[in-house]
Design an enzyme around this catalytic site. Structure first.
Site, PDB file in Angstrom:
ATOM      1  N   GLU A  31      40.905  44.629  44.381  1.00 19.93           N
ATOM      2  CA  GLU A  31      42.142  43.942  44.790  1.00 19.93           C
ATOM      3  C   GLU A  31      43.141  45.023  45.191  1.00 19.93           C
ATOM      4  OE1 GLU A  31      43.631  41.376  41.692  1.00 19.93           O
ATOM      5  OE2 GLU A  31      41.664  40.508  41.318  1.00 19.93           O
ATOM      6  N   GLU A  46      39.216  41.188  35.234  1.00 20.89           N
ATOM      7  CA  GLU A  46      40.153  42.016  34.454  1.00 20.89           C
ATOM      8  C   GLU A  46      40.079  41.736  32.949  1.00 20.89           C
ATOM      9  OE1 GLU A  46      44.071  41.605  36.185  1.00 20.89           O
ATOM     10  OE2 GLU A  46      43.593  43.029  37.756  1.00 20.89           O
TER      11      GLU A  46
HETATM   12  C1  GAL Z   1      45.496  40.720  39.316  1.00 21.64           C
HETATM   13  C2  GAL Z   1      44.545  39.546  39.109  1.00 21.64           C
HETATM   14  C3  GAL Z   1      44.610  38.583  40.283  1.00 21.64           C
HETATM   15  C4  GAL Z   1      46.032  38.273  40.631  1.00 21.64           C
HETATM   16  C5  GAL Z   1      46.755  39.559  40.931  1.00 21.64           C
HETATM   17  C6  GAL Z   1      48.196  39.349  41.357  1.00 21.64           C
HETATM   18  O1  GAL Z   1      45.755  41.395  38.134  1.00 21.64           O
HETATM   19  O2  GAL Z   1      43.229  39.999  38.941  1.00 21.64           O
HETATM   20  O3  GAL Z   1      43.906  37.414  39.950  1.00 21.64           O
HETATM   21  O4  GAL Z   1      46.629  37.601  39.569  1.00 21.64           O
HETATM   22  O5  GAL Z   1      46.754  40.353  39.776  1.00 21.64           O
HETATM   23  O6  GAL Z   1      48.801  40.575  41.640  1.00 21.64           O
END
Ligand code: GAL
Length: 663
Positions: free
Chosen positions: A320, A142
């Site tokens: 994710e 990110e």
């Molecule tokens: C994302 C990040 C992850 C984790 C996640 C939690 O933005 O890439 O590492 O922190 O959020 O929701």
């Protein structure tokens, strides 16, 4: 469709890994992303590498039959590095250096950080580049997240001067491009130029825009170093990054360009909550929220999907996917059975080919203790797991759909230069670039017409209708590309504030809309922000188009165009210009929801675009891959839409797939 998961072996005892890997496979997961924050474990001291644990983790996961996607760990540099070289830490706009203790705390232009970052990636690639179980690589994590998109340290100042020298060659050209004669800002030497940090009260907008471009380019260049290392040492593996939807600080088109495909991190109760207030229409009562409390605003999530689809104009992955409650929103609601399935079908409908859940098991420690995973803290299945099981049973159906292209006939142009320029000079404080685009996107979604968000430089020829809600900075190249699209038969809509600025963020000295004037066949004779209590009544033949026009209004003078609407006082409000085989519609005001609906209905019927469904109620969204229309009901009750004249009812929080004829 493939499913996978984000896993942090370094956070769990080694004895547990084989159990986790076996359970992953048993639950139908096929891909696992690992290691993107494990630098301190890989290199516990400067130059001392320890790969034993990662060798074992990869072997365990691969042996269980999982495809592994390592992330380069450069988003979380170790404490020894910050301690030995404190100047690697990023400096905020107020001149304060970051402290060690979280992630994303380093500066991409810092030569020391660059050295260490290159070295860890090289070492990693050398060790695992040909590892059979590894299918591809994620770079960093990110970019720009945690307000890390812009740094104001002395290394950035020096790199910014180099960047400017390359762009302008001569200091005189920079002075002209920035209008530095104003308030005696004239520079006589590159060395005099500083980053526009918050110690400056009113900043020069051209200086600012160039700084934002430079910061974005710095990340792109930083990423490229890793792309090159990975490509040279990992034959046949993909390279990607995990993007952030409607994130504003980095030009995501540029960042996506060298990658094989885009992945993004989809948190539907978190991201839309953050973006919601800034995207909802300023001009009227908002449409009542008609989606369940634990699904997030599906149209905002949809817009993020469609921007991610537009970055490379090819299928993307969700790297994710939220699979339970998160920990960083305002409320972080609990997620009920069925919600994760809706999110996954939604992602698939907009172009996702694989979905990895974040994360395998909830963390016992540190910043994300309150974040859920597929497994609870105690290792038992959490709510998302049951949805995963439902989807594994549906996987064949999903696979067939992912083989099909996403059906889209409308494109919405977006340009980070415009977003940044208007962020700094909105003129009226609540004029927001994404919000204006969202007014169009939201209405299209509600009408059942899919849209993709594209850069101005994209090949627009496949799209019947191209919307440019706020094409603010226009160069001769942009004007020529649009002219070509329209002349070949395309239909372009230009909204307010079009063509106002040059490429370096100066106001054009030509009559508005500047370089777009001939194409639009209009002259903007007057523009103004308007209080809501005031407004200009509209008179138009377009069905349903009624006034008042308010918020932001422009008087148009039809030159070669024909008027389609007037304001009551006589000036023209909307025009249409025929150019070659195509048309340009100019919309002279910031439309309310009802007005944008009327205008878009008109354009859709003019271009023979058939909505995927009629009478879509709020809460029900439609998309299509190949010949299959996918209806997703985000509401608490059954909802009905009409497809090909037939009512189709979708159960509460459920989906329906309808075979439709290809058009
Ligand atoms: C994302 C990040 C992850 C984790 C996640 C939690 O933005 O890439 O590492 O922190 O959020 O929701």
């Amino acid at each position: 469709m493939k499913f996978g998961v984000c896993y942090y072996p370094e956070q769990w005892p080694e004895e547990r890994w084989a159990t986790d890997a076996r359970m992953m496979r048993e639950t139908g997961l096929e891909i696992v992303r690992i290691a993107e924050f494990a630098w301190a474990k890989m290199e516990p001291a400067d130059g001392r590498f320890d790969w034993t644990w990662l060798d074992k983790a990869i072997e365990t996961l691969a042996t269980a039959g999982l495809d592994v996607v390592p992330g380069t760990p450069t988003a979380a540099p170790p404490a020894w590095l910050s301690h030995a070289h404190p100047d690697v830490l990023r400096v905020d706009a107020n001149g304060r250096a970051r402290q060690h203790g979280t992630r994303r705390h380093t500066c991409p232009n810092n030569p020391t950080y660059r050295h260490y970052s290159r070295r860890i990636v090289q070492e990693m690639v050398q060790r695992y580049g040909r590892e059979p179980g590894i299918i591809g690589w994620q770079i960093d994590n990110e970019f720009g997240g945690g307000k890390s998109g812009r740094c104001y340290c002395s290394h950035c100042a020096a790199a910014f001067r180099d960047w400017l020298q390359k762009r302008y060659s001569h200091i005189r050209a920079l002075n002209d491009a920035w209008g530095t004669v104003f308030w005696s800002q004239t520079y006589s030497d590159w060395a005099e130029i500083m980053p526009p940090d918050d110690r400056i009260d009113k900043k020069n907008p051209s200086h600012l825009l160039d700084y934002y471009r430079f910061c974005s380019d710095s990340i792109v260049v930083y990423q490229q170093e890793q792309v090159d290392i990975i490509r040279s040492g990992t034959p046949g593996r993909f390279v990607t990054h995990n993007f952030m939807g409607l994130f504003r600080d980095v030009n995501q088109f540029d960042l996506a360009a060298p990658l094989d495909f885009v992945t993004w991190d989809n948190y539907p109760t978190g991201n839309p909550e953050r973006w919601h207030g800034r995207l909802q229409p300023p001009t009227e009562q908002r449409e009542p929220i008609d989606y369940a409390h634990d699904v997030g605003d599906p149209i905002i999530t949809g817009m993020a999907h469609d921007l991610m689809a537009g970055l490379r104009q090819r299928p993307f992955w969700i790297m994710e996917q939220q699979c339970g409650h998160i920990n960083w929103g305002e409320l972080n609601p609990g997620i009920r059975p069925g919600t994760v399935r809706l999110w996954c079908w939604h992602a698939l409908a907009h172009g996702a080919d694989a979905i990895l859940f974040f994360r395998w098991r909830a963390s016992l420690f540190a910043q994300e203790q309150y974040h859920s995973g597929l497994l609870r803290h105690d290792g038992r299945a959490d709510v998302g797991m049951a949805d995963l099981q439902t989807m594994v049973a549906e996987q064949e159906q999903m696979r067939q759909l992912t083989a099909q292209p996403v059906h889209t006939q409308v494109a919405i142009l977006c340009q980070y230069d415009d977003l940044w320029a208007l962020q700094e000079q909105p003129h009226r404080a609540d004029f927001d670039y994404w919000r204006h685009s969202y007014a169009f996107y939201h209405t299209l979604q509600r009408m059942g017409v899919p849209a993709i968000l594209l850069p101005v430089t994209a090949d627009l020829s496949p799209y019947k209708l191209v919307l440019a809600p706020t094409l603010h900075l226009v160069t001769p190249e942009i004007a020529a590309a649009l002219q070509q699209y329209v002349a070949a038969g395309g239909h372009l809509l230009l909204g307010v504030r079009s063509g106002f600025k040059t490429g370096s963020n100066l106001v054009t000295d030509a009559p508005l809309p500047g370089l777009l004037r001939e194409l639009a066949g209009v002259t903007v004779t007057d523009w103004q922000a308007m209080p809501m209590a005031a407004g200009w009544e509209l008179r138009s033949e377009i069905p349903g188009l009624e006034g008042p026009a308010t918020y932001w209004v422009e008087s148009l003078q039809a030159d070669t165009a024909v008027p389609l609407a007037h304001y009551a006082h006589g000036a023209t409000a909307i025009t249409e210009n025929k150019v070659g085989d195509g048309r340009v519609t100019s919309l002279g005001f910031y439309p309310t929801g009802a007005q944008v609906t009327a205008v878009l209905r008109h354009l859709i019927s003019q271009n023979n675009i058939t909505p995927l469904a009629d009478n879509l109620p709020p809460g029900l969204v439609a998309a299509r891959r190949g010949g299959v229309t996918i209806l997703i009901n985000f509401a608490e009750r059954p909802l009905t839409a009409i497809i090909n004249g037939q009512p189709i009812t979708v159960a509460a929080r459920d989906i329906a797939l309808i075979e439709t004829t290809k058009t």
